[in-house]
Design an enzyme around this catalytic site. Structure first.
Site, PDB file in Angstrom:
ATOM      1  N   GLU A   1      23.429 -58.085 -17.633  1.00  0.00           N
ATOM      2  CA  GLU A   1      22.844 -56.523 -18.083  1.00  0.00           C
ATOM      3  C   GLU A   1      23.910 -55.755 -17.494  1.00  0.00           C
ATOM      4  O   GLU A   1      24.771 -55.871 -16.561  1.00  0.00           O
ATOM      5  CB  GLU A   1      21.576 -56.261 -16.965  1.00  0.00           C
ATOM      6  CG  GLU A   1      21.302 -54.723 -17.220  1.00  0.00           C
ATOM      7  CD  GLU A   1      20.103 -54.503 -16.651  1.00  0.00           C
ATOM      8  OE1 GLU A   1      19.421 -53.378 -16.673  1.00  0.00           O
ATOM      9  OE2 GLU A   1      19.372 -55.355 -15.829  1.00  0.00           O
TER      10      GLU A   1
ATOM     11  N   GLU B   1      16.485 -61.905  -9.989  1.00  0.00           N
ATOM     12  CA  GLU B   1      17.904 -61.421  -9.993  1.00  0.00           C
ATOM     13  C   GLU B   1      18.698 -61.843  -8.758  1.00  0.00           C
ATOM     14  O   GLU B   1      18.640 -62.196  -7.892  1.00  0.00           O
ATOM     15  CB  GLU B   1      17.449 -59.862  -9.860  1.00  0.00           C
ATOM     16  CG  GLU B   1      16.808 -59.198 -10.858  1.00  0.00           C
ATOM     17  CD  GLU B   1      16.775 -57.722 -10.694  1.00  0.00           C
ATOM     18  OE1 GLU B   1      17.449 -57.273  -9.863  1.00  0.00           O
ATOM     19  OE2 GLU B   1      15.935 -56.955 -11.541  1.00  0.00           O
TER      20      GLU B   1
ATOM     21  N   LYS C   1      11.811 -65.340 -13.673  1.00  0.00           N
ATOM     22  CA  LYS C   1      13.151 -64.703 -13.636  1.00  0.00           C
ATOM     23  C   LYS C   1      13.479 -64.040 -12.411  1.00  0.00           C
ATOM     24  O   LYS C   1      12.381 -63.352 -11.644  1.00  0.00           O
ATOM     25  CB  LYS C   1      13.320 -63.587 -14.726  1.00  0.00           C
ATOM     26  CG  LYS C   1      14.893 -62.964 -14.725  1.00  0.00           C
ATOM     27  CD  LYS C   1      15.244 -62.090 -15.941  1.00  0.00           C
ATOM     28  CE  LYS C   1      14.544 -60.495 -15.813  1.00  0.00           C
ATOM     29  NZ  LYS C   1      14.978 -59.998 -14.585  1.00  0.00           N
TER      30      LYS C   1
END
Length: 356
Positions: free
Chosen positions: A228, A160, A158
């Site tokens: 998020e 960001e 993952k």
């Protein structure tokens, strides 16, 4: 041998060979339409794959994801049947005690990844690329992602953000043959430019940026995107706009799945630092920290009062003859006080055993 006899024997051998091959193929546990001929896993509960996630997403079934950083927590996720285990760089805050995710290194993340991989046998394993390990170039991003899979035993990575360089990095990693999960909205590695841990998508421009960034990550080849700390309508819009599943954290109930931090959802840590970094969107499903604190206090009290360990937790015994021989040898060595202490301990153990 006549020609006819030779032909008959050759034909018979061919029939036996064909029959044997058919028999072996029928006994094999490998489907005939597989690409490679290796045996199938003998475990009834196999690892969750991207195909499994796509199927759940297509059926509208919510996807569960939890962060874990070590072997014990990974075992718990495994037994609970969680779909995805994320080894997050949030370990920097939750495990290492930092105020942000920035300080954790790739080497530290790899240790966490390997520990989790030993405990979680069924969830899809995803490792975060820590800050400073993929921003410089696509080559750096690929090299880091390869290490996370080869040395960390993860199934995917993952990363960001949605800046052009991050989109390029995601695309390069996917083209290198590694599955990538994106992450938009509040991206903790970018707190320097975000001005702290601030929710995103609260105005029109910011909301559109969340959706557009998620779509760009999808086009780069990401198999899923974490949303998020964004308002529920923004998360709902992004989820509807994408063909890939969204995983929400502080983003409302309209995502394809949800993720929480292991320690947060269990209410594991009750000290000031963790209270400072625990997000307000997190639901505590237990207060494990209170149980831990009480257990430690009870342990301290019993040790202080010399009530632990008692007979139940002193399981190893010596025969009377061995005790006497041991005392005799200690006396010969000039260790009279040690012999006296051992004799008193043996007498007390004998008295307890006799009364029980």
């Amino acid at each position: 041998m006549s020609v006819s006899s030779f032909l008959f024997k050759a034909y018979s051998a061919h029939r036996r060979s064909s029959s044997l091959k058919h028999h072996i193929r029928c006994l094999s546990n490998v489907p005939e339409n597989t690409v490679y001929g290796g045996p199938k896993s003998q475990y009834p509960n196999q690892r969750v794959t991207l195909t499994n996630l796509k199927q759940k997403h297509k059926k509208g079934e919510p996807i569960t994801m939890v962060t874990a950083y070590d072997y014990p927590s990974a075992v718990h996720l495994d037994k609970a049947g969680i779909d995805i285990c994320l080894v997050g760089d949030s370990a920097s805050m939750v495990v290492h005690g930092h105020d942000t995710t920035l300080p954790i290194t790739l080497e530290e993340m790899l240790v966490h990844c390997r520990s989790v991989a030993r405990g979680a046998k069924k969830p899809l394993l995803i490792g975060d690329l820590p800050f400073g390990t993929y921003e410089s170039s696509s080559n750096q991003a690929i090299d880091t992602a390869v290490r996370v899979l080869k040395e960390g035993a993860m199934d995917a990575i993952k990363l960001e953000g949605g800046a052009p360089s991050r989109i390029t990095a995601a695309k390069a990693i996917v083209e290198a043959g590694i599955a990538v999960m994106g992450h938009v909205g509040l991206t903790p590695q970018a707190i320097s430019v975000l001005g702290g841990f601030r929710p995103q998508g609260k105005n029109v421009a910011s909301a559109l940026k969340v959706v557009q960034t998620a779509m760009a990550l999808q086009e780069a080849g990401c198999f899923s995107v974490v949303l998020e700390c964004v308002p529920a309508p923004v998360a709902a819009a992004a989820t509807a706009a994408l063909r890939i599943p969204t995983i929400g954290i502080g983003a409302g109930p309209f995502c394809s799945g949800q993720v929480l931090v292991y320690h947060d959802l269990l209410g594991m840590l009750q000290h000031p630092h963790h209270a400072k970094v625990t997000p307000k969107f997190c639901k505590q499903y237990a207060r494990v920290g209170d149980v831990i604190n009480q257990a430690l206090l009870q342990y301290k009290e019993e040790v202080t009062e010399r009530s632990f360990p008692g007979p139940t937790h002193t399981p190893y015994k010596m025969s009377n003859s061995d005790v006497n021989g041991f005392l005799s040898e200690l006396e010969k060595m000039g260790l009279g006080s040690a012999a006296s202490s051992a004799a008193v301990a043996a007498e007390k153990a004998e008295a307890v055993n006799g009364s029980s």
